[in-house]
Design a protein around this motif. Structure first.
Motif, PDB file in Angstrom:
ATOM      1  N   ILE B 149      24.570   1.132   3.707  1.00  0.00           N
ATOM      2  CA  ILE B 149      25.070   1.697   4.955  1.00  0.00           C
ATOM      3  C   ILE B 149      24.621   0.840   6.133  1.00  0.00           C
ATOM      4  N   GLN B 150      23.455   0.236   5.999  1.00  0.00           N
ATOM      5  CA  GLN B 150      22.956  -0.595   7.104  1.00  0.00           C
ATOM      6  C   GLN B 150      23.565  -1.997   7.064  1.00  0.00           C
ATOM      7  N   GLY B 151      23.487  -2.666   8.204  1.00  0.00           N
ATOM      8  CA  GLY B 151      23.862  -4.077   8.267  1.00  0.00           C
ATOM      9  C   GLY B 151      25.351  -4.324   8.271  1.00  0.00           C
ATOM     10  N   LEU B 152      26.161  -3.300   8.570  1.00  0.00           N
ATOM     11  CA  LEU B 152      27.616  -3.481   8.547  1.00  0.00           C
ATOM     12  C   LEU B 152      28.178  -3.621   9.962  1.00  0.00           C
ATOM     13  N   ARG B 153      29.335  -4.268  10.033  1.00  0.00           N
ATOM     14  CA  ARG B 153      30.066  -4.350  11.313  1.00  0.00           C
ATOM     15  C   ARG B 153      31.207  -3.338  11.222  1.00  0.00           C
TER      16      ARG B 153
END
Lengths: 160, 306
Positions: B149-153
């Motif tokens: 879930i983290q680190g996405l654009r």
């Protein structure tokens, strides 16, 4: 005549033997506090004295109010804490201050104000008391039901 | 003590992660085993306003866990039409069921329902306020699509002013932190400032634009929304922006293969049917993950340990 209590021992408001003094009311708010007092039927016949625009070291100028009763309704104190945090309530007995209570903004408002959101369930269902909790900001409160955040000034107080 | 699912604001990051883990376990479980988990339990589905997806999704979730469902999807044939209070309806239904899911047009209804009974209550939408199971299923879909879930654009596109789904998902993603958001909307439907300000300190960053093309080229995920006619006080304003953003297969030519498109559905014109067969379309799998997540919610609130 000066109203500075240090330079003149005679105040415009006479001392009371038994009752309560509302002190450090920001100037201009005295009538609002009186209005709240007057909304309580059990206080309707009490002797009340109001003084406006006294000089105050802390506030610049202040209002003051005295009421000769033996007890104050708990909800009245909570209502006044909403309109005037910083007000001091002194209980007087035998002309002496026997107790002091400094009013602060409460963390929660329970059944004392109406939610401003017309679509909130507290405004559409019968017998549902609105409840608010202090939100992050200074005088903001979040409705526990619809979760909207309101400035305290926006909330309509529920008088008895 | 009973637990309810009323608002994302009540959920810690750990609780949200717990739901994601439980949904993954539910998904990997053999159907036979799953069907025994809530055998004999009853879900009351109280829908005071129309919904297709949410109601059927909860009902499907309950049936897949072996439970039963009762309830109503409009109030015309109930005591509500006779003026019964919500609290009385809830106290009555409490005698018939083990758990309640409620959708209601007034904000705060689910919270009031939960306070009126001793069985778990799930909020399936209270006016413009909260719809927490949608947010949880959106998070689960993101994790399924990207493995994290983290680190996405992530681009949110369309009605960013009124979309409850977008607001709630954005706040949840803010709890996870470390995301790069792009808010794509007409000027009149911009993301409210309190939500933009709410990202401060979350480790997330955002930019705002009216340009959908750059979002498609540069983001991992595009979360589309329908521009909701019913939210506009002035119909002329709606007409100006109703077709502001529309994705079709032609527009997707040349975009990176990693791009995925989610949508809470129903869609109107914002995603053309020719997008459906492409690798980018994730909105129907998203519906399926909704059933999985709602199974996890039912199991969790009914205290059935996995």
């Amino acid at each position: 005549m000066s109203t500075d209590k240090n330079s003149n021992p005679v105040l415009h408001i006479p001392k009371i033997e038994e009752g309560f003094v509302f002190d450090h009311i920001p100037a201009g708010l005295g009538p609002r506090v009186l209005e709240l007092l007057r909304s309580y039927p059990e206080l309707a016949e009490a002797v009340v004295t109001v003084g406006l625009n006294y000089r105050s070291g802390k506030l610049g100028s202040k209002d003051m109010l005295k009421i000769e009763v033996t007890d104050l309704p708990e909800s009245l104190i909570r209502l006044i804490s909403l309109v005037g945090p910083g007000i001091t309530i002194k209980k007087i007995s035998g002309f002496e201050v026997v107790r002091k209570l400094g009013l602060e903004l409460p963390d929660a408002i329970d059944n004392l104000a109406r939610c401003r959101n017309p679509n909130c369930v507290t405004n559409t269902e019968r017998h549902v008391a609105a409840r608010f909790e202090r939100s992050g900001k200074a005088a903001s409160y979040r409705c526990l039901f619809c979760e909207r955040v309101f400035d305290l000034k926006e909330l309509e107080l529920l008088l008895p | 003590m009973k637990r309810d699912l009323i608002s994302l604001n009540d959920l810690s990051l750990e609780t949200i992660q717990g739901y994601l883990e439980l949904a993954a376990r539910v998904e990997s479980m053999p159907a036979e085993e799953r069907r025994r988990l809530l055998a004999g339990r009853i879900l009351a589905v109280l829908f005071y306003e129309p919904s297709t997806r949410t109601r059927l999704s909860f009902e499907s979730a309950m049936f897949r866990l072996g439970g039963n469902v009762l309830g109503f999807s409009e109030t015309g044939s109930t005591s509500v039409a006779k003026g019964e209070s919500l609290a009385d309806t809830i106290r009555t239904v409490e005698q018939y069921a083990d758990i309640i899911v409620i959708r209601h047009p007034k904000e705060g209804t689910a919270r009031l329902s939960a306070a009126s009974c001793s069985i778990p209550v799930i909020n399936a939408g209270d006016g413009t306020n909260q719809h927490p199971s949608q947010t949880l299923l959106d998070l689960y879909t993101i994790r399924k699509l990207f493995g994290r879930i983290q680190g996405l654009r992530i681009a949110f596109v369309g009605d960013l002013k009124y979309s409850r789904t977008v607001h709630s998902l954005l706040q949840a993603l803010g709890k996870f932190g470390n995301a790069t958001f792009r808010f794509v909307s007409p000027e009149s439907l911009r993301m409210p400032s309190y939500l933009r300000d709410g990202l401060a300190g979350s480790g997330c960053t955002f930019t705002e634009t009216v340009d959908l093309g750059s979002a498609l080229a540069e983001c991992d995920l595009v979360y589309m929304t329908r521009i909701q006619k019913e939210r506009f006080p002035d119909i002329l304003e709606y007409e100006k922006v109703k077709n502001a953003y529309c994705i079709d297969a032609r527009l997707l030519r040349g975009v990176p293969e990693r791009l995925r498109i989610m949508h809470p559905l129903p869609r109107v014109n914002e995603i053309a049917p020719d997008v459906d067969p492409t690798v980018h379309a994730a909105y129907f799998p998203q519906v399926g993950y909704g059933v999985t997540m709602r199974q996890a919610i039912l199991l969790d609130l009914l205290g059935v340990k996995q």
